[in-house]
Design an enzyme around this catalytic site. Structure first.
Site, PDB file in Angstrom:
ATOM      1  N   LYS A   1      20.319 -25.614 -12.165  1.00  0.00           N
ATOM      2  CA  LYS A   1      19.254 -25.502 -13.158  1.00  0.00           C
ATOM      3  C   LYS A   1      19.840 -25.851 -14.520  1.00  0.00           C
ATOM      4  O   LYS A   1      20.716 -25.167 -15.026  1.00  0.00           O
ATOM      5  CB  LYS A   1      18.673 -24.081 -13.184  1.00  0.00           C
TER       6      LYS A   1
ATOM      7  N   HIS B   1      17.403 -10.259 -17.372  1.00  0.00           N
ATOM      8  CA  HIS B   1      17.309 -10.245 -15.915  1.00  0.00           C
ATOM      9  C   HIS B   1      18.705 -10.182 -15.316  1.00  0.00           C
ATOM     10  O   HIS B   1      19.704 -10.390 -16.010  1.00  0.00           O
ATOM     11  CB  HIS B   1      16.601 -11.511 -15.400  1.00  0.00           C
TER      12      HIS B   1
ATOM     13  N   ASP C   1      20.782 -11.938 -11.885  1.00  0.00           N
ATOM     14  CA  ASP C   1      20.613 -13.050 -10.947  1.00  0.00           C
ATOM     15  C   ASP C   1      20.541 -12.519  -9.515  1.00  0.00           C
ATOM     16  O   ASP C   1      21.326 -11.644  -9.136  1.00  0.00           O
ATOM     17  CB  ASP C   1      21.776 -14.037 -11.075  1.00  0.00           C
TER      18      ASP C   1
ATOM     19  N   HIS D   1      21.438  -9.808 -18.277  1.00  0.00           N
ATOM     20  CA  HIS D   1      21.757 -10.788 -19.319  1.00  0.00           C
ATOM     21  C   HIS D   1      20.494 -11.503 -19.783  1.00  0.00           C
ATOM     22  O   HIS D   1      19.446 -11.440 -19.133  1.00  0.00           O
ATOM     23  CB  HIS D   1      22.804 -11.802 -18.828  1.00  0.00           C
TER      24      HIS D   1
END
Length: 365
Positions: free
Chosen positions: A216, A235, A237, A291
């Protein structure tokens, strides 16, 4: 092809002085974003700093030297869940090519990039995109992106990879091939750090054949009101590991010991983050850190994230038996990787403990 979405890049280049309401974060987040300049934040020397791990000696023939290097990696994964990796073994030339190719794609006119647009509404998430509102408040992130499966090559759809620049496919393929070797090395060290056999964690997340690398490229345009927006909301990961390159513009923040810490820009490094998958398998011994990404008015920020994801249905995420005892009961219920993703979507991506800590930190100013 979807072309009705207003890209953040188009908004930023339109000359607006105030960002649209849907990009403004809720009040409790705005308190923690503050009016600070991310470039000044990145220069701060006081307070905790994201660790830098030198992998030069990770395979040293000297056992003591080798063990010290691996111990530092293990400690960083347990305490922080994020680190700058230097002397990681991936060619500087390949990294440079990947960055130049991604930059060149985003330098194309928006109408050219739209030829690669994804269609999130129909479930087609690969391609060029911007975040669509997925909650009642309609909050959006100050970011455009290009997303696609990058490895293994026999599972990728290269027809959606950018044709311009011409080096994109070759550079990205070579980068993920070299990254694959690094992932095996990292997972071996993390396995040994839990007292497991060297190849155990890699096996648990799909092995060489089935662990997927999803690329991404995040493009964060200059923002006229950076104190009101986020490039990426807070959020953790979902994947096993995340590897991040960037164009040396700061923006990544980690929620550590109740405060947001801005990651430094360390030359020739790759940022590695532990994801939920490894946190769950290790029963919380390795940390998947909360993060987010800040934006700024002065410079465009670009990052290249590779998410290492296990097979969605085959992978049952639960603490490995060796990580559980009477004094350390399992911290996570069993779920497939797909179920874990769905659980996070419906729980606003962060756990209640993290949410409570986040709200507490904002109230403290």
């Amino acid at each position: 092809m979807v072309t009705s979405i207003v890209r953040v890049e188009s908004l930023a280049s339109s000359g607006i002085q105030a960002i649209p309401e849907e990009y403004i974060r809720p009040q409790e987040e705005l308190t923690s974003i503050g009016g600070g300049n991310v470039f000044e934040e990145e220069k701060k020397k006081e307070g905790p700093q994201v660790p830098t791990i030198d992998l030069m000696e990770i395979d040293s023939e000297d056992k003591l030297v080798r063990e010290e290097c691996r111990e530092q990696l293990k400690r960083a994964a347990m305490e922080w869940g994020v680190m700058h990796l230097v002397n990681h073994g991936i060619s500087d030339d390949v990294i440079d090519r990947v960055k130049k190719a991604g930059q060149a794609f985003f330098n194309l006119p928006v109408e050219e990039k739209e030829k690669y647009a994804n269609d999130q509404a129909s479930g087609n998430v690969e391609g060029y995109g911007s975040k669509l509102a997925n909650n009642a408040s309609g909050q959006l992130e100050w970011q455009d992106y290009f997303f696609h499966l990058a490895y293994p090559l026999d599972k990728t759809d290269m027809s959606i990879w950018p044709k311009s620049p011409t080096d994109y496919a070759e550079a990205t393929s070579e980068y993920t091939r070299q990254l694959r070797d690094l992932v095996t090395k990292i997972l071996s060290v993390l396995s040994l750090g839990l007292g497991l056999e060297e190849g155990r964690l890699e096996k648990e997340v799909g092995g060489v054949e089935e662990l997927l690398f999803k690329m991404k490229i995040n493009y964060y345009p200059k923002c006229p009101q950076p104190e009101l927006a986020l490039g990426v909301e807070a959020h953790t990961d979902v994947c096993a590991l995340t590897f991040i390159l960037h164009n040396m513009v700061p923006g990544l923040q980690l929620f550590y010991q109740g405060k947001w810490v801005t990651a430094k820009c360390v030359p020739n490094s790759i940022i590695m983050q532990v994801g939920d998958t490894i946190e769950i398998l290790s029963n919380g011994k390795y940390r998947s850190i909360l993060h987010r990404g800040l934006v700024n008015k002065e410079r465009v920020r670009i990052s290249w994230a590779v998410f290492c994801e296990p097979p969605e249905e085959k992978t049952l995420l639960k603490p490995l038996p060796e990580t559980v005892s009477e004094t350390e009961p399992p911290l996570f219920p069993p779920r497939t990787f797909r179920q874990h993703i769905q659980h996070k979507i419906f729980n606003k991506k962060i756990t209640q403990d993290q949410e409570d800590a986040l709200l507490f930190s904002t109230k403290q100013g």
